[in-house]
Design a protein around this motif. Structure first.
Motif, mmCIF file in Angstrom:
data_model
loop_
_atom_site.group_PDB
_atom_site.id
_atom_site.type_symbol
_atom_site.label_atom_id
_atom_site.label_comp_id
_atom_site.label_asym_id
_atom_site.label_seq_id
_atom_site.Cartn_x
_atom_site.Cartn_y
_atom_site.Cartn_z
ATOM 1 N N LYS A 296 68.861 8.381 -33.917
ATOM 2 C CA LYS A 296 68.119 9.464 -34.657
ATOM 3 C C LYS A 296 68.079 10.967 -33.649
ATOM 4 C CE LYS A 296 65.366 5.911 -36.192
ATOM 5 N NZ LYS A 296 64.358 4.865 -35.690
ATOM 6 N N VAL A 297 67.776 10.707 -32.535
ATOM 7 C CA VAL A 297 67.648 11.916 -31.539
ATOM 8 C C VAL A 297 69.125 12.247 -31.108
ATOM 9 C CG1 VAL A 297 66.393 12.907 -29.829
ATOM 10 C CG2 VAL A 297 65.388 11.058 -31.109
ATOM 11 N N ALA A 298 69.436 13.410 -31.238
ATOM 12 C CA ALA A 298 70.811 13.818 -30.511
ATOM 13 C C ALA A 298 70.986 13.623 -29.051
ATOM 14 C CB ALA A 298 71.091 15.004 -31.129
ATOM 15 N N ALA A 299 69.949 14.469 -28.313
ATOM 16 C CA ALA A 299 70.247 14.183 -26.835
ATOM 17 C C ALA A 299 68.618 13.747 -26.339
ATOM 18 C CB ALA A 299 70.409 15.531 -26.188
ATOM 19 N N PRO A 300 68.613 12.348 -26.043
ATOM 20 C CA PRO A 300 67.246 12.087 -25.300
ATOM 21 C C PRO A 300 66.867 12.721 -24.375
ATOM 22 C CG PRO A 300 68.963 10.385 -24.917
ATOM 23 C CD PRO A 300 69.703 11.562 -25.625
ATOM 24 N N LEU A 301 65.463 12.902 -24.076
ATOM 25 C CA LEU A 301 64.776 13.249 -22.786
ATOM 26 C C LEU A 301 65.253 12.528 -21.714
ATOM 27 C CD1 LEU A 301 61.461 14.120 -24.405
ATOM 28 C CD2 LEU A 301 63.051 15.873 -23.734
ATOM 29 N N VAL A 302 65.403 13.240 -20.607
ATOM 30 C CA VAL A 302 65.795 12.610 -19.354
ATOM 31 C C VAL A 302 64.721 13.051 -18.312
ATOM 32 C CG1 VAL A 302 68.221 12.150 -19.939
ATOM 33 C CG2 VAL A 302 67.452 14.275 -18.713
ATOM 34 N N ARG A 303 64.485 12.190 -17.340
ATOM 35 C CA ARG A 303 63.969 12.656 -16.241
ATOM 36 C C ARG A 303 64.350 12.085 -14.929
ATOM 37 N NH1 ARG A 303 59.727 9.329 -14.457
ATOM 38 N NH2 ARG A 303 59.442 7.404 -15.690
ATOM 39 N N GLN A 304 63.986 12.759 -13.800
ATOM 40 C CA GLN A 304 64.587 12.182 -12.516
ATOM 41 C C GLN A 304 63.415 11.304 -11.996
ATOM 42 O OE1 GLN A 304 67.553 13.300 -10.551
ATOM 43 N NE2 GLN A 304 68.238 13.823 -12.526
ATOM 44 N N ARG A 305 63.899 10.074 -11.408
ATOM 45 C CA ARG A 305 62.851 9.397 -10.348
ATOM 46 C C ARG A 305 63.693 8.592 -9.397
ATOM 47 N NH1 ARG A 305 62.874 4.167 -11.414
ATOM 48 N NH2 ARG A 305 62.743 3.395 -13.274
ATOM 49 N N ARG A 306 62.872 8.148 -8.306
ATOM 50 C CA ARG A 306 63.621 7.411 -7.393
ATOM 51 C C ARG A 306 63.918 6.103 -7.976
ATOM 52 N NH1 ARG A 306 64.015 9.180 -2.641
ATOM 53 N NH2 ARG A 306 62.640 10.468 -1.613
ATOM 54 N N ALA A 307 65.106 5.501 -7.526
ATOM 55 C CA ALA A 307 65.316 4.212 -7.894
ATOM 56 C C ALA A 307 64.205 3.283 -7.576
ATOM 57 C CB ALA A 307 66.777 3.764 -7.083
ATOM 58 N N ALA A 308 63.900 2.129 -8.547
ATOM 59 C CA ALA A 308 62.761 1.288 -8.312
ATOM 60 C C ALA A 308 63.010 0.373 -7.149
ATOM 61 C CB ALA A 308 62.536 0.548 -9.645
ATOM 62 N N PHE A 309 61.921 0.143 -6.517
ATOM 63 C CA PHE A 309 61.888 -1.033 -5.705
ATOM 64 C C PHE A 309 60.738 -1.933 -5.966
ATOM 65 C CE2 PHE A 309 59.726 -2.730 -1.650
ATOM 66 C CZ PHE A 309 60.672 -3.338 -0.935
ATOM 67 N N VAL A 310 61.436 -3.130 -6.353
ATOM 68 C CA VAL A 310 60.477 -4.127 -6.960
ATOM 69 C C VAL A 310 60.229 -5.348 -5.681
ATOM 70 C CG1 VAL A 310 59.989 -5.809 -8.564
ATOM 71 C CG2 VAL A 310 61.078 -3.830 -9.216
ATOM 72 N N ASP A 311 59.186 -5.676 -5.431
ATOM 73 C CA ASP A 311 58.795 -6.598 -4.494
ATOM 74 C C ASP A 311 58.369 -7.694 -5.245
ATOM 75 O OD1 ASP A 311 57.831 -7.921 -2.412
ATOM 76 O OD2 ASP A 311 56.928 -6.466 -1.275
ATOM 77 N N LEU A 312 59.065 -8.936 -5.080
ATOM 78 C CA LEU A 312 58.670 -9.989 -6.068
ATOM 79 C C LEU A 312 57.769 -10.990 -5.129
ATOM 80 C CD1 LEU A 312 59.170 -11.842 -8.380
ATOM 81 C CD2 LEU A 312 60.847 -13.108 -7.250
ATOM 82 N N PRO A 313 56.469 -11.145 -5.386
ATOM 83 C CA PRO A 313 55.677 -11.759 -4.823
ATOM 84 C C PRO A 313 55.880 -13.450 -4.984
ATOM 85 C CG PRO A 313 54.318 -10.644 -6.401
ATOM 86 C CD PRO A 313 55.784 -10.287 -6.559
ATOM 87 N N LEU A 314 55.714 -14.152 -4.080
ATOM 88 C CA LEU A 314 55.750 -15.653 -4.079
ATOM 89 C C LEU A 314 54.999 -16.150 -5.323
ATOM 90 C CD1 LEU A 314 56.361 -17.127 -0.649
ATOM 91 C CD2 LEU A 314 57.864 -16.840 -2.363
ATOM 92 N N ASN A 315 54.089 -15.473 -5.738
ATOM 93 C CA ASN A 315 53.179 -16.169 -6.722
ATOM 94 C C ASN A 315 53.274 -15.622 -8.036
ATOM 95 O OD1 ASN A 315 52.302 -13.546 -6.410
ATOM 96 N ND2 ASN A 315 50.087 -14.107 -6.513
ATOM 97 N N ALA A 316 54.614 -14.983 -8.417
ATOM 98 C CA ALA A 316 54.766 -14.351 -9.513
ATOM 99 C C ALA A 316 55.123 -15.501 -10.644
ATOM 100 C CB ALA A 316 56.082 -13.360 -9.403
ATOM 101 N N THR A 317 54.575 -15.344 -11.560
ATOM 102 C CA THR A 317 55.136 -16.317 -12.939
ATOM 103 C C THR A 317 56.230 -15.963 -13.444
ATOM 104 O OG1 THR A 317 53.401 -15.379 -14.151
ATOM 105 C CG2 THR A 317 52.659 -17.189 -13.097
ATOM 106 N N GLU A 318 56.645 -17.161 -14.324
ATOM 107 C CA GLU A 318 58.215 -16.810 -15.063
ATOM 108 C C GLU A 318 57.907 -15.861 -15.951
ATOM 109 O OE1 GLU A 318 59.165 -20.477 -16.707
ATOM 110 O OE2 GLU A 318 61.199 -19.490 -17.722
ATOM 111 N N ASP A 319 56.766 -15.614 -16.686
ATOM 112 C CA ASP A 319 56.382 -14.273 -17.918
ATOM 113 C C ASP A 319 56.572 -13.052 -16.955
ATOM 114 O OD1 ASP A 319 54.218 -15.179 -16.647
ATOM 115 O OD2 ASP A 319 53.235 -14.497 -18.409
ATOM 116 N N ARG A 320 55.935 -12.889 -15.899
ATOM 117 C CA ARG A 320 55.923 -11.624 -15.146
ATOM 118 C C ARG A 320 57.233 -11.329 -14.774
ATOM 119 N NH1 ARG A 320 54.816 -7.388 -16.108
ATOM 120 N NH2 ARG A 320 55.083 -6.784 -14.030
ATOM 121 N N LEU A 321 58.209 -12.185 -14.257
ATOM 122 C CA LEU A 321 59.624 -12.121 -13.918
ATOM 123 C C LEU A 321 60.414 -11.790 -14.902
ATOM 124 C CD1 LEU A 321 61.279 -12.189 -11.353
ATOM 125 C CD2 LEU A 321 61.855 -14.535 -11.901
ATOM 126 N N ALA A 322 60.443 -12.675 -15.889
ATOM 127 C CA ALA A 322 61.489 -12.131 -16.918
ATOM 128 C C ALA A 322 60.975 -11.592 -18.120
ATOM 129 C CB ALA A 322 62.243 -13.372 -17.458
#
Lengths: 353, 699
Positions: free
Chosen positions: B87-113
């Protein structure tokens, strides 16, 4: 009803190491906790409660489940409200002062109670995602007392020590992604006969003291006498120790103020580094904690410079649980070594054939 | 996403750890290297460096409002953007830092995937997908601290996503997939257990870290740390310039990377190197190729040099090397190897010499009997070999004695025969676990799969029993038929009306630890031919395994006339190890007493922990020769074994320590049959690893 007074810190008999370790930790929470190893009935929890009782009061927002500091953490309060989906209104809640609490972590505690979880009732009734804060939220700026830390589920201990080290608790579970500050003084107790903590977890405790029942008859008698006096009339017993307790409290406040100014001369750092190398501890956490501990000792003594004696004293508290334990497995040092090993085996096989 | 509420120690200010630093910069430049695994001691700035790296990652262009951080114009778009681009010709874009994701040991499956978005599903009346951490990590960094302690099912998820670059969710009534290409960085302390080889291979580079041993550097490190703690903001500001330089170095490296050329001769060299090191599969070649290109780009060169390959080869090959497939050595020889090892750390060699005279008498007989003895006589290292030989013969002598004399030996002589054998070679144990059943249990650990009464582990199905662990998919399904009739009731603005009767709970599965009850034969017959050393080696291997799987252990040993509980159930594997090392051998074999004692211990344990699944490991040759009652020792032991198995819901394993040879009694085998136990020889306990990782073999 008036609350029953707590056994005064100043009236404790013996266990100087434990008392000192506790004092050092409330002066400088950067020491990341004390592990007390020892028998039952050696005034461990009495000492912790007594210490909390004499600490200076802290200011908190009224009814704030995260115990934030109104002076420095007002912004955090707003962002936490926002993250929780509550209106972050302009006006901050009223501020009140209260005593430092001793938050206890029971042995049977489950992980969701410790870190916090989804408020299910709210989610089902109103369709809102709201965080139900756990014990770590309660512990912020307080003392977290973990009895029998070696009997706790491993993953709970991991979470605990991670928060203690980072000063932040991160919840990633059940559709919640949320973090809040959790800086607390960690006090763990354990009876080594019931099993050891993993070395990894041991290392995260800043200080470690081993205590045993007193062997001097005089001391034991003193304990019985004081305890009996406290049980018959707690009020007047506490009043009798009032002055000394206030003195200790004052020392804590003074030491806290002095700590940022304490210097450690460079030679002293070498002493620390060499001690750690000689003893053979893993990594650098031992060095770092030892320096902090020595400086805190100096602050407690009212000095602006740490000295050799402080370092030696600090070593006794910092190193015992860090002595290198027999590693369970070795990994190849380099490909070169491994290759040589391989070649040798091959030639050996060739000779046999 | 919340900002990080705590200051981060700058990457540029970390002292030492050069190879780790380099490895991290390389993956930042070239994500196709496939991540870094950091192995090493505690407190060596592992996490500090990784967290510091996150602050240096260059900015990326993302489609605005896309929860999966799609790059505009990318081939494979996420479902969110794929629906829109038409539908949209050119999507809006923005700049941001690449993500840094810290996986805590207590994460559950539904939060991970990713899982169901709870409130929105209730409000909108249809299942809405809530992206998980794998989605946030897309085009960024996924950091797993202590990756070896993560639950297996989570590890599998990460592995699958990392391999395919895509996260597919087929669970809880959701069917969804989105791109998930991330750099995996993991740390681990090998003392706490190894990673599975599949996962190990998945990490492109592997770096060993250790503490600085130079006092000067340690002091410098102390000073920096103190400055940081005293005033983090000022400290970070002071390193601002260096940090920016590093960040731009990464950015420049990324620009140069496509232009870097790898000469054919070097490609050949890489191939040969991998061949020589016997690595499994071809990932090593590919990773090394990517890594050297990144190194060249980091140093702003467009041509890879041979030095690059040599620098990086260890990081790529260390965790992938295998032993050249050895031909299986003939069994008697292996036995010999065990004994040699024992010899080297046996303190009481001298004492034994006194008995040698006696042993010598058997010498002739012995040599005639065993075919390998003459063959090794003229061996090179005479001293040691001899010692082994003597030891062997002495053991044989004892065995003969205990076998021939079913009648009790005089007590004095018995005491003389008592000796302590060192622990033999240890090995990786094959997986042993208890049977799976339907009981709910609590606990941690990593041995047997069981249903679990905690909010941990994998969600396998739902039940009408609701225990605060809500299974939303099942709940919605249960509520669906009633929606029309409930619509009239109170609204609250929700699309779905729930009542308590709809609630469904999750049934989860997870591995937990068990009690391992060792019943160890320490009678005289075990002292023969290094058998006790081998048995001790086996028990030690099982103990190490128990430590890593977080089991409880208990130990019963039996010799002379009684069975003793040496160690009541404890988690302290260290203690068990110490006891094992000091366990003396000698005397007769009261097998019946041991079985009775074992029954008693099992019953105690089960009263305290109903529903527990203890695993009993009996190490013996089965040659019981002391009875408790009137029957012959053998019959009695078999009867007791059958009774024991009947009355206790435990898993039994019999490890036969009898020497393989011409004359075997097979008594342990009979015992195992009576106990309905798994039966194996010591050698069969060893794990049959597809990939023999080298570090387990080098000394």
């Amino acid at each position: 009803m008036k609350k029953r007074p707590i056994y005064p810190f100043a009236a404790l008999v013996g266990q100087e190491n434990m008392q000192l370790a506790l004092l050092l930790n409330v002066i400088n929470p950067g020491l990341s906790g004390v592990l007390i190893r020892g028998e039952k009935g050696t005034a461990k929890s009495t000492a912790v409660r007594a210490l909390a009782d004499i600490l200076p009061e802290i200011a908190v927002f009224a009814d704030d489940p995260y115990q934030l500091n109104p002076d420095t953490e007002a912004e955090t309060w707003r962002s936490l409200r926002q993250a929780a989906g509550l209106p972050a209104d302009e006006t901050l809640p009223a501020v009140e002062r209260r005593k430092v609490r001793v938050v206890e972590l029971p042995v049977g505690a489950t992980e969701d109670r410790v870190v916090g979880t989804l408020d299910l009732e709210q989610a089902l009734k109103a369709g809102e995602k709201r965080v139900e804060p756990g014990i770590l939220a309660q512990a912020h700026r307080n003392i977290l007392y973990v009895d029998e830390v070696n009997l706790l589920d491993d993953h709970v201990v991991d979470v605990l020590l991670d928060s203690a080290a980072m000063g932040v608790n991160t919840i990633e579970r059940e559709g919640i992604s949320f973090s809040h500050p959790a800086r607390f003084t960690l006090v763990g107790t354990m009876n080594p006969e019931e099993g050891e903590l993993r070395p990894q977890l041991l290392d995260r405790f800043g200080l470690c003291v081993t205590i045993e029942g007193l062997t001097q008859v005089d001391d034991r008698v003193a304990i019985m006498e004081r305890r009996a006096a406290f049980d018959t009339d707690a009020e007047s017993f506490a009043a009798g120790w009032q002055e000394q307790s206030a003195g200790i409290a004052q020392k804590i406040v003074a030491a806290r103020a002095l700590y940022p100014q304490v210097e450690a001369p460079r030679e002293l750092l070498f002493t620390i580094a060499r001690t750690c190398l000689d003893v053979g501890v893993d990594g650098h956490r031992g060095d770092i904690i030892m320096l902090k501990c020595a400086k805190t000792l100096a602050a407690l003594a009212g000095r602006k410079e740490a000295n050799e004696a402080d370092v030696h004293r600090a070593a006794e508290l910092v190193l015992p649980h860090r002595l290198r334990r027999q590693p369970l497995m070795e990994i190849a040092r380099s490909v070169q070594d491994a290759r040589q090993h391989n070649l040798q085996q091959q030639t050996a096989r060739g000779v046999q054939a | 996403m919340q900002e990080r509420p705590y200051p981060i120690f700058p990457f540029a200010a970390v002292i030492g750890q050069d190879s780790l630093r380099q490895a991290l910069l390389l993956t930042a430049i070239n994500p196709r290297i496939g991540g870094v695994l950091i192995r090493g001691e505690k407190g060596t700035a592992k996490s500090t460096l990784v967290r510091g790296l996150a602050a240096l990652l260059p900015e990326i262009t993302v489609t605005a409002g896309c929860p999966f951080a799609c790059a505009p114009g990318e081939q494979q778009l996420c479902p969110h953007c794929a629906g829109k681009t038409n539908k949209v010709a050119a999507p809006l874009v923005r700049q941001r830092r690449a993500a840094f994701v810290d996986l805590p040991l207590n994460a559950t499956e539904d939060r991970l995937a990713g899982g169901i978005d709870f409130p929105r599903s209730l409000k909108e009346g249809q299942i809405v997908f809530a992206p998980g951490l794998l989605a946030s990590a897309h085009r960024g960094l996924l950091y797993v601290d202590e990756v070896n302690l993560l639950d297996d099912h989570l590890v599998d998820l990460i592995l699958d996503a990392a391999a395919s670059g895509e996260n597919r969710v087929e669970r809880e009534g959701i069917s969804f997939s989105h791109p998930a290409r991330f750099t995996l960085v993991g740390t681990m302390n090998p003392e706490e257990g190894e990673l599975r080889p599949q996962l190990l291979d998945r990490f492109g580079l592997c770096v060993e870290v250790r503490g600085e041993s130079d006092p000067e550097k340690r002091v410098r490190l102390l000073e920096l740390r103190e400055n940081f703690d005293a005033n983090p903001r000022v400290f970070i500001a002071r390193y601002q310039q260096e940090s920016e330089a590093l960040a731009s170095q990464i950015a420049r490296g990324r620009e140069i990377l496509p232009a870097v050329r790898l000469p054919d001769s070097l490609r050949r060299f890489i191939g040969e190197l991998c061949q020589e090191n016997n690595v499994a599969g071809h990932r090593a070649d590919l990773v090394l190729e990517q890594a050297v290109c990144a190194l060249a780009a980091l140093q702003e060169r467009t041509r890879v040099s041979i030095a690059d390959v040599q620098t990086l080869a260890p990081l790529v090959l260390l965790h992938r090397r295998r032993e050249a497939q050895p031909p299986p050595p003939p069994p008697p020889q292996e036995q010999e190897e065990h004994e040699e090892q024992d010899e080297q750390n046996r303190p009481e060699e001298e004492e034994n010499k006194a008995d040698d005279r006696q042993a010598d008498r058997e010498d002739g007989r012995e040599e005639g009997k065993s075919p390998e003895a003459p063959a090794q006589r003229p061996g090179e290292s005479a001293g040691q070999e001899d010692e082994a030989e003597q030891q062997e013969q002495q053991g044989e002598a004892q065995e003969d004695q205990s076998q021939s004399s079913q009648a009790p030996a005089p007590p004095g002589q018995e005491a003389q025969q008592e000796q302590v054998f060192a622990i033999g070679a240890t090995f990786t144990v094959k997986p042993l676990s208890a049977r799976k059943d339907r009981l709910l249990r609590r606990g941690s650990g990593r041995r047997s799969r069981t249903r679990i009464a905690q909010k941990k582990g994998r969600y396998v199905k739902s039940s009408t029993r609701f225990n605060a662990d809500l299974a939303l998919d099942a709940t919605l399904r249960a509520a669906a038929p009633h929606q029309k009739s409930r619509r009239q009731g109170n609204g609250q603005g929700l699309a779905v009306q729930l009542t308590p009767a709809d609630l469904r709970g999750k049934i989860r599965e997870k591995r937990i630890g068990n009690l391992l009850l060792f019943v160890v034969d320490a009678s005289g017959s075990m002292g023969a031919r290094g058998r006790m050393a081998a048995s001790k080696g086996a028990v030690m291997s099982l103990l190490l395994d128990a430590y890593r799987k977080r089991d409880k252990v208990a130990m019963i040993s039996f010799r002379k006339n009684e069975a003793v509980l040496n160690l009541p159930p404890t988690t302290s594997v260290d203690l068990a190890g110490k006891l094992l090392a000091d366990m003396p051998v000698g005397g007769r074999t009261p097998l019946s007493a041991a079985l009775a004692r074992c029954h008693q211990e099992l019953r105690n344990h089960l009263i305290k922990n109903p529903g527990a699944q203890p695993i009993v490991i009996l190490l013996s040759d089965g040659k019981g020769n002391v009875a408790l009652g009137e029957q012959t020792p053998q019959d009695e032991a078999l009867l007791l074994a059958a009774t024991l198995a009947q009355h206790n819901p435990a898993t039994f394993i019999v490890v036969d320590t009898e020497e393989p040879g011409l004359v075997t009694f097979g008594l342990a085998c009979k015992l195992a049959a009576a106990m309905q136990a798994q039966y194996c020889k010591i050698d069969e306990l060893k794990a049959k690893a597809l990939v023999n990782i080298i570090q387990e073999h080098t000394v």
